[in-house]
Design an enzyme around this catalytic site. Structure first.
Site, mmCIF file in Angstrom:
data_model
loop_
_atom_site.group_PDB
_atom_site.id
_atom_site.type_symbol
_atom_site.label_atom_id
_atom_site.label_comp_id
_atom_site.label_asym_id
_atom_site.label_seq_id
_atom_site.Cartn_x
_atom_site.Cartn_y
_atom_site.Cartn_z
ATOM 1 C CE LYS A 264 -81.456 109.209 15.460
ATOM 2 N NZ LYS A 264 -82.663 108.065 16.172
ATOM 3 C CE LYS B 224 -79.399 101.329 8.953
ATOM 4 N NZ LYS B 224 -79.428 100.707 10.232
ATOM 5 C CE LYS C 241 -90.067 108.321 3.794
ATOM 6 N NZ LYS C 241 -90.486 109.358 4.929
#
Ligand code: SF4
Length: 326
Positions: free
Chosen positions: A111, A193, A196
């Site tokens: 990230k 995966k 959202k």
């Protein structure tokens, strides 16, 4: 009886990946252990967000979980920020967590590499996770494989804290993983995966029309170009969704029809849509009823939070005493 803790972010809709990868397991574990399930809104605020949206998402998450079968009489369901001791214990754990351990976390590295600037909350996220679990002295944590590293860090924190402040008899237990039985659920693109943020999901509360609109164009075996080409079910995400939603005899039928070019992918997806509707429509109906009776949701969250605040107070009383903070 073992005590389990698990959390889920109020990230908007619960999708089929959340449902198969976590929520179904939560429901199954109720009654086998003392279950504590948390909507982790403190975790959700490490990325930019709208406060009004967060309120809605927390609520919708509670509705989805209750509709899917989380039972407030058999599990404590609550919102993390209703138990402020989570952040108190996280601060305490920050004081015994080496920064190097946090910087080595794979999720942080991935990230941080994509972010223009990195907030301390992203780095310290696993410390808050450790506090979430240990505030309740939970010894079992249902996790997917991608969370194993964070859980290992929780154990490192426990060992350091116990060695410093509870050397004679370990106060905090070392939490152990309860691996979720369902394999990683891939998204409709068949590439990543289900998530959202990737826009590759089917919502747990989607209507049959919405499910079909998303399933119809979904990725299948990329080598199966024509209906007359035999396919390889194991490489097709639709087949894996069949394994999650369809009865065993249907799964066998799907594998046979696919590998012998006995049907087209649209035929296969229609059968999957029916299986998904069979399982998901009752959940959607329960969610609609819960939205019409908001007091039931309020009561469930309030009683879960009250139970957890009492457990958290007890833990923090002992922690403060051992640390000279009383
Ligand atoms: Fe996938 Fe079904 Fe098509 Fe086979 S027939 S490739 S399992 S969608």
């Amino acid at each position: 009886m073992a005590r389990i803790f698990s959390g889920i972010q109020p990230s908007g809709e619960l999708h089929v990946g959340n449902y198969l990868g976590a929520v179904k397991n939560w429901v199954a574990l109720q009654g086998t252990a003392e279950a504590i399930y948390c909507i982790v809104d403190y975790h959700a605020i490490i990325a930019a967000y709208e406060p009004a949206q967060l309120r809605i998402r927390r609520r919708e998450m509670a509705v989805g979980l209750l509709a899917a079968g989380v039972d407030p009489d058999r599990a404590s369901l609550f919102v993390q920020s209703d138990v402020p001791q989570h952040t108190e214990l996280a601060w305490i754990f920050n004081t015994v967590t080496p920064v190097g351990e946090l910087e080595r976390q794979t999720q942080f590295k991935e990230k941080a590499a994509r972010a223009e600037s990195v907030m301390a909350g992203l780095l310290n996220y696993p410390v808050l996770q450790a506090a979430d679990i240990l505030l309740y002295l939970a010894d079992r944590v249902p996790v997917g494989e991608d969370q194993i590293q964070h859980l290992e860090l929780s154990r490192v924190i426990v060992r350091r804290w116990n060695a410093l402040f509870s050397p004679e008899a370990d106060f905090f237990p070392e939490p152990q993983p309860l691996l979720t039985p369902t394999r990683r659920i891939m998204g409709l693109d068949g590439q990543a995966k289900m998530s959202k943020s990737m826009g590759n999901t089917i919502g747990m509360l989607d209507s049959p029309t919405e499910i079909w609109a998303k399933l119809r164009p979904a990725m299948t075996d990329p080598k199966r170009i024509r209906k007359t080409d035999p396919g390889t079910p194991e490489v097709c995400n639709i087949y894996h969704l069949h394994k999650a939603f369809s009865p065993p005899e249907t799964v066998e039928h799907v594998a046979r029809q696919c590998s012998t070019a006995g049907w087209g992918c649209i035929d296969c997806k229609k059968v999957l849509a029916e299986s998904m509707e069979t399982e998901l429509v009752p959940i959607r109906v329960r969610a609609e009823l819960l939205r019409e009776e908001p007091a039931r949701v309020d009561d469930a969250l309030a009683s879960g939070a009250a139970r957890c605040r009492a457990l958290a107070s007890e833990t923090m009383r002992s922690v403060r005493e051992r640390m000279g903070l009383d």
